[in-house]
Design an enzyme around this catalytic site. Sequence first.
Site, mmCIF file in Angstrom:
data_model
loop_
_atom_site.group_PDB
_atom_site.id
_atom_site.type_symbol
_atom_site.label_atom_id
_atom_site.label_comp_id
_atom_site.label_asym_id
_atom_site.label_seq_id
_atom_site.Cartn_x
_atom_site.Cartn_y
_atom_site.Cartn_z
ATOM 1 N N LYS A 68 0.858 -1.194 0.000
ATOM 2 C CA LYS A 68 0.000 0.000 0.000
ATOM 3 C C LYS A 68 0.887 1.233 0.000
ATOM 4 C CE LYS A 68 -2.397 1.641 3.744
ATOM 5 N NZ LYS A 68 -2.365 3.114 3.868
ATOM 6 N N ASP A 92 -3.467 4.313 -2.002
ATOM 7 C CA ASP A 92 -4.428 4.759 -0.992
ATOM 8 C C ASP A 92 -4.497 6.292 -0.983
ATOM 9 O OD1 ASP A 92 -6.016 4.948 1.274
ATOM 10 O OD2 ASP A 92 -4.421 4.416 2.678
ATOM 11 N N LEU A 93 -5.193 6.864 -1.973
ATOM 12 C CA LEU A 93 -5.260 8.330 -2.060
ATOM 13 C C LEU A 93 -6.629 8.880 -1.661
ATOM 14 C CD1 LEU A 93 -3.264 8.992 -5.375
ATOM 15 C CD2 LEU A 93 -2.414 8.982 -3.030
ATOM 16 N N LYS A 94 -7.595 8.018 -1.423
ATOM 17 C CA LYS A 94 -8.913 8.405 -0.882
ATOM 18 C C LYS A 94 -9.515 9.618 -1.595
ATOM 19 C CE LYS A 94 -7.935 6.757 3.842
ATOM 20 N NZ LYS A 94 -6.475 6.538 3.833
ATOM 21 N N LEU A 95 -9.792 9.471 -2.874
ATOM 22 C CA LEU A 95 -10.320 10.620 -3.638
ATOM 23 C C LEU A 95 -11.728 11.017 -3.168
ATOM 24 C CD1 LEU A 95 -7.999 9.454 -5.482
ATOM 25 C CD2 LEU A 95 -9.238 10.470 -7.379
ATOM 26 N N ASP A 151 -14.167 14.296 -4.569
ATOM 27 C CA ASP A 151 -14.326 15.574 -5.275
ATOM 28 C C ASP A 151 -15.566 15.463 -6.156
ATOM 29 O OD1 ASP A 151 -13.806 18.084 -6.578
ATOM 30 O OD2 ASP A 151 -11.666 17.786 -6.263
ATOM 31 N N ASN A 169 -16.901 14.531 -12.022
ATOM 32 C CA ASN A 169 -16.095 14.698 -13.235
ATOM 33 C C ASN A 169 -14.593 14.725 -12.927
ATOM 34 O OD1 ASN A 169 -15.885 15.257 -16.119
ATOM 35 N ND2 ASN A 169 -15.142 17.280 -15.448
ATOM 36 N N THR A 178 -11.817 5.971 10.882
ATOM 37 C CA THR A 178 -11.845 5.538 12.286
ATOM 38 C C THR A 178 -11.397 6.659 13.224
ATOM 39 O OG1 THR A 178 -9.720 4.512 11.823
ATOM 40 C CG2 THR A 178 -11.612 3.050 11.987
ATOM 41 N N GLN A 196 -3.128 2.026 17.530
ATOM 42 C CA GLN A 196 -4.382 1.403 17.109
ATOM 43 C C GLN A 196 -5.214 1.063 18.344
ATOM 44 O OE1 GLN A 196 -5.540 1.221 14.160
ATOM 45 N NE2 GLN A 196 -3.904 0.953 12.647
ATOM 46 N N ARG A 247 3.293 -1.224 10.642
ATOM 47 C CA ARG A 247 4.406 -1.311 11.579
ATOM 48 C C ARG A 247 4.792 -2.703 12.078
ATOM 49 N NH1 ARG A 247 1.837 3.591 14.714
ATOM 50 N NH2 ARG A 247 0.066 2.520 13.723
HETATM 51 O O1 C5P Z 1 1.208 0.477 11.113
HETATM 52 P P1 C5P Z 1 -0.208 0.012 11.046
HETATM 53 O O2 C5P Z 1 -0.344 -1.498 10.900
HETATM 54 O O3 C5P Z 1 -1.073 0.568 12.152
HETATM 55 O O4 C5P Z 1 -0.724 0.622 9.664
HETATM 56 C C1 C5P Z 1 -2.044 0.513 9.251
HETATM 57 C C2 C5P Z 1 -2.241 1.223 7.949
HETATM 58 O O5 C5P Z 1 -3.628 1.246 7.655
HETATM 59 C C3 C5P Z 1 -1.790 2.672 7.938
HETATM 60 O O6 C5P Z 1 -1.326 2.988 6.620
HETATM 61 C C4 C5P Z 1 -3.045 3.431 8.274
HETATM 62 O O7 C5P Z 1 -3.049 4.733 7.756
HETATM 63 C C5 C5P Z 1 -4.102 2.579 7.584
HETATM 64 N N1 C5P Z 1 -5.458 2.703 8.135
HETATM 65 C C6 C5P Z 1 -5.755 2.436 9.461
HETATM 66 N N2 C5P Z 1 -7.042 2.560 9.914
HETATM 67 C C7 C5P Z 1 -8.017 2.939 9.083
HETATM 68 C C8 C5P Z 1 -7.747 3.210 7.751
HETATM 69 C C9 C5P Z 1 -6.424 3.087 7.306
HETATM 70 O O8 C5P Z 1 -4.885 2.069 10.218
HETATM 71 N N3 C5P Z 1 -9.247 3.004 9.533
#
Ligand code: C5P
Length: 232
Positions: A32, A59-62, A64, A67, A119, A190, A211
Amino acid sequence: MGRDVIIACDFNSKEEVIAFLGKFKDEKPFVKIGMELFYAEGPEIVRTIKGMGHKIFLDLKLHDIPNTVKKAMAVLSGLDVDMCNVHAAGTRGMMQAAIEGLTRADGTRPLLIAVTQLTSTSEEVMQKELWIEKPIDETVMHYAKNTMEAGLDGVVCSPLEAGKVHEVCGEKFLTITPGVRFADGDVGDQKRVTTPAKARELGSDYIVVGRPITQAEDPVAAYRRCVEEFVG
Ligand code: C5P
């Protein structure tokens, strides 16, 4: 496509991500790439990693007007990414436009998934600041349904929500789930975490792991452990 482990390559330079991926000699993990790396290095980083043989979730989450999203998606499709995403809050019309933009002349396209509610947004903020009055779990499921009705392939959610999403949107609708930690690992920032094995049991289709792999002493061993637990 079957279950797979996606490594969140949250690095901010090409050098770091290439050095990290260079550790993998026998396998080519699905990776990703997020906003930080993409904005720092530009589309060339996608071509480089793709050229190394990896699948890419961009993962750019568009979010807008339809168009603009359609045209931007056509560019991402040309980069040959394997998965990309939008915010479901952009509306069903925007999501349909995204699919149109992604679809290539030969009818193929990358997988397209949606973010429901981030989240990081609490129910209190969602209701008091954004004026979305419904409970957050109902909002998430409603957005997932909108996503399915717009013809997308799935949503990002917690493994703990994967079962419910499949119930509402069908077994084939994909759940891409971050928040994964090894039973004996660090939770970090998390909040609600599950192990790769538990995510499999709960019905996740893809786990996104950052991580626990990128910061491990032996990232290849950590990746293999994830695959063993999640894919089997
Ligand atoms: O390092 P870690 O395992 O926490 O990374 C989780 C990845 O998932 C990160 O890139 C984080 O931005 C992404 N993510 C998340 N929770 C979400 C959406 C995306 O942890 N709800």
